[in-house]
Design a protein around this motif. Structure first.
Motif, PDB file in Angstrom:
ATOM      1  N   UNK A 183       0.980  -1.243  -0.008  1.00 19.69           N
ATOM      2  CA  UNK A 183       0.068  -0.004  -0.126  1.00 19.69           C
ATOM      3  C   UNK A 183       1.065   1.324  -0.101  1.00 19.69           C
ATOM      4  N   UNK A 184       0.536   2.333  -0.388  1.00 14.72           N
ATOM      5  CA  UNK A 184       1.236   3.427  -0.404  1.00 14.72           C
ATOM      6  C   UNK A 184       0.585   4.430   0.395  1.00 14.72           C
ATOM      7  N   UNK A 185       1.238   5.062   1.373  1.00  8.69           N
ATOM      8  CA  UNK A 185       0.697   6.247   2.191  1.00  8.69           C
ATOM      9  C   UNK A 185       0.395   7.329   1.524  1.00  8.69           C
ATOM     10  N   UNK A 186       0.921   7.511   0.075  1.00  7.63           N
ATOM     11  CA  UNK A 186       0.573   8.775  -0.811  1.00  7.63           C
ATOM     12  C   UNK A 186       1.034   9.817  -0.233  1.00  7.63           C
ATOM     13  N   UNK A 187       2.107  10.016   0.301  1.00 10.84           N
ATOM     14  CA  UNK A 187       2.831  11.105   1.063  1.00 10.84           C
ATOM     15  C   UNK A 187       2.941  12.560   0.169  1.00 10.84           C
ATOM     16  N   UNK A 188       3.042  12.218  -1.140  1.00  7.75           N
ATOM     17  CA  UNK A 188       3.027  13.283  -1.993  1.00  7.75           C
ATOM     18  C   UNK A 188       2.615  12.869  -3.298  1.00  7.75           C
ATOM     19  N   UNK A 247       4.883   9.628  -4.752  1.00  9.28           N
ATOM     20  CA  UNK A 247       4.392   8.729  -3.930  1.00  9.28           C
ATOM     21  C   UNK A 247       3.320   8.237  -4.603  1.00  9.28           C
ATOM     22  N   UNK A 248       2.101   9.043  -4.896  1.00 13.36           N
ATOM     23  CA  UNK A 248       0.789   8.774  -5.124  1.00 13.36           C
ATOM     24  C   UNK A 248       0.828   7.978  -6.627  1.00 13.36           C
ATOM     25  N   UNK A 300       3.182   6.129  -7.479  1.00 12.52           N
ATOM     26  CA  UNK A 300       3.697   4.567  -7.582  1.00 12.52           C
ATOM     27  C   UNK A 300       2.817   3.667  -7.893  1.00 12.52           C
ATOM     28  N   UNK A 332       8.841  16.419  -4.942  1.00 11.22           N
ATOM     29  CA  UNK A 332       9.724  16.455  -3.767  1.00 11.22           C
ATOM     30  C   UNK A 332      10.741  15.859  -4.522  1.00 11.22           C
ATOM     31  N   UNK A 354      13.450  14.555  -3.438  1.00  8.34           N
ATOM     32  CA  UNK A 354      14.025  13.377  -3.138  1.00  8.34           C
ATOM     33  C   UNK A 354      13.968  12.375  -4.175  1.00  8.34           C
ATOM     34  N   UNK A 355      12.872  12.630  -4.942  1.00 10.90           N
ATOM     35  CA  UNK A 355      12.349  11.596  -6.167  1.00 10.90           C
ATOM     36  C   UNK A 355      13.339  11.721  -7.255  1.00 10.90           C
TER      37      UNK A 355
END
Lengths: 174, 399
Positions: free
Chosen positions: A104-109, A112-113, A115, A161, A163-164
């Protein structure tokens, strides 16, 4: 149902009061939707240079001038010596020490959403570093093993972000 | 007279996936009334100090909740303090209260904690909010979550020591089974190791039933000097005195990767335990502790904990857990309440609920099906994050 309250979800009326219920007069429950959306001018602080270097496809770490420990992710201050660190460049190659396959993805940004699940969160000991760097390892989960060699890859797509701007990929031919 | 604090009285709400009819202050009200009934007291007028225990302004959608709770339960204008330490909040609140009493700052303190972690928000929002308690730039923004961090840690433990998924599935099944004997537990279940193994993967190697619960709930505990309790708390003389004899605390780096090469176990927990054991004169915890509540945020964490608390040698956690050493009929029963996996985990109340469980075990007042016979000494183990902060508290019955 909604009545005069736009955000109303529901109202529950009390069931028949049970004997001795001290809250008998307080059993009506109304629920509403509350929304809170914030946006921040968020500083990446003293490690900003790491993220700026990623835009130029370079992978930086920091090194303590006193004890020699190399931090990736970078720390501006060595917590062992309380010395201000120096920037160093690493090759970006390293070895997976442990990992998890996230379903599962926490969907932080937004990055990430975007992915697809499952994806691999790997902890990588970069050559020349003393700490593990956590990041996505873009490889089929069933092919990932602790001990496998990986390398930093740089993103050519715009990201939300920084970091990606990087992720890990397996080094071919192993 | 000794200033070692005693547990004068305890109270709690049921733990639930959603207390639909209660906001945080309502939850706290119900737990405090439960505590008053337990104490045999009519009001809190004699209690000198309040201590609010809660973690999250985001989940509760309220800052300065401590001031509101203090007001709600009629503690105005007495002194108040709020304690926050992530998942360890409740245990740290009790440790702080211990110091307030020991220092002479007060003779009585009501520790009250609550949290709305349940269905007020979606699971995804809950995961995002909890991920904010990780390192936002380096762990959260890459797509990490606590389930993922814990999963990477138990994988390292598996690869170092041969720990197996079936072994931590035993914890998931046993704690939910124990919850069946606890009337305030959120999710008692009778499931098998195979059921756990067959549940859907969440963050491999953790599967759905390896993960603890998101909960609403509140708990409070009245801590006092023995002299105060005998004078002010009518119920105190009716049961064996339980003393809060020792407390320890340790810390570790926020990010798992910064702990390399120590990524299989919890250094903070080892330190917290060493401090608490020294204070309580314990040298062989497996034999000298009779019952314990361990922080089973994920099933494998209990395996790591029994090693870090010195119950078994490092690397032996999996085999000893699966062998039944920590079951209700084992050598050292743990998580008799059901733990975070079965009873549930309203964060600010969790550490207090653990202390309540062991106090009631020492008083011998719990359901006989989960009662540990002749329990004299008990331990609670509580941590924040992946044990960036760890607190160990020890309680003794002395009669």
């Amino acid at each position: 149902m909604m009545g005069k309250v736009r955000s109303k979800i529901d109202i529950r009326l009390p069931e028949s009061a049970t004997a001795g219920d001290v809250w008998a007069q307080f059993r009506q429950v109304e629920r509403i939707t509350m929304e809170l959306t914030q946006s921040y001018k968020y500083s990446l602080g003293k490690v900003s240079r790491f993220f700026i270097a990623l835009e130029n496809r370079r992978f930086l770490a920091t090194r303590c001038p006193r004890c020699g420990k190399v931090y990736a992710p970078p720390r501006p201050l060595c917590p062992n010596c309380l010395s201000v660190t120096d920037w160093v460049e690493l090759s970006g190659q390293g070895v997976v020490k442990t990992y998890s396959v996230l379903h599962f993805s926490p969907g932080s940004n937004d990055d990430v959403r975007a992915l697809e699940t499952p994806y691999v969160l790997a902890y990588v000991l970069l050559d020349g570093a003393d700490t593990l760097f956590p990041h996505l390892l873009k490889a089929p989960p069933e092919q990932v093993r602790s001990g496998m060699r990986v390398a930093v890859a740089f993103s050519d797509e715009p990201v939300s972000h920084p970091i990606h701007l990087m992720y890990f990929v397996p080094i071919r031919g192993q | 007279m000794s200033r070692i604090p005693v547990i004068a009285a305890v109270g709690a709400t049921p733990v639930a996936s959603e207390h639909r009819g209660c906001n945080p202050r309502d939850l706290m009200t119900e737990a405090v009334l439960d505590c008053l009934a337990d104490a045999g007291m009519d009001d809190l007028s004699a209690v000198e100090q309040g201590l609010a225990s809660y973690e999250s302004d985001h989940f509760n959608l309220q800052m300065t909740l401590g001031a509101i709770l203090h007001d709600t339960i009629g503690m105005i204008p007495k002194p108040n303090v709020r304690i926050e330490g992530g998942g360890a909040t409740g245990a740290m609140a009790l440790r702080t209260a211990w110091a307030y009493i020991q220092s002479g700052l007060c003779d009585s303190i009501l520790v009250y904690g609550c949290e709305k972690n349940g269905r007020g928000v979606s699971s995804r929002t809950a995961n995002q909010l909890f991920a904010l308690s990780a390192d936002v730039d380096w762990e959260m923004m890459v797509g990490g979550s606590y389930t993922g961090f814990y999963a990477a840690m138990i994988r390292a433990h598996m690869e170092a020591f041969g720990t197996r998924e079936e072994q931590f599935a035993h914890v998931a099944a046993r704690n939910r089974h124990n919850a069946g004997f606890n009337p305030i537990a959120q999710k008692p279940m009778d499931i098998s190791v195979a059921d756990v193994m067959n549940s859907r993967p969440v963050a491999e190697p953790y599967k759905l039933f390896d993960c603890s619960l998101l909960s609403d709930g509140a708990a409070c505990l009245l801590l006092a000097t023995e002299e105060w309790a005998r004078r002010r708390c009518p119920a105190f003389d009716g049961r064996a005195p339980v003393y809060f004899v020792a407390t320890g605390c340790g810390s570790d780096t926020m990010r798992l990767g910064d702990r390399y090469p120590e990524i299989t176990n919890f250094r903070a927990k080892q330190m917290a335990a060493a401090q608490a054991y020294a204070m309580a004169n314990i040298s062989d915890p497996m034999r000298e502790i009779d019952v314990a509540e361990l922080y089973d945020s994920y099933s494998g964490v209990e395996i790591q904990a029994v090693e870090d608390l010195g119950f078994v040698e490092r690397g032996q956690g999996g085999a000893s857990v699966a062998g039944g050493a920590f079951d209700l009929d084992g050598e050292l029963p743990v998580n008799t309440s059901g733990g975070l996996l079965g009873r549930g985990a309203p964060v600010g109340a969790t550490g207090i609920l653990q202390a309540i469980e062991v106090a009631q075990q020492l008083w011998a007042t719990v359901d006989p099906r989960r009662q540990v016979a002749n329990a004299r000494r008990a331990l609670t183990d509580t941590h924040a994050g992946i044990a960036s902060i760890s607190v160990v508290n020890i309680f003794e019955r002395r009669d």
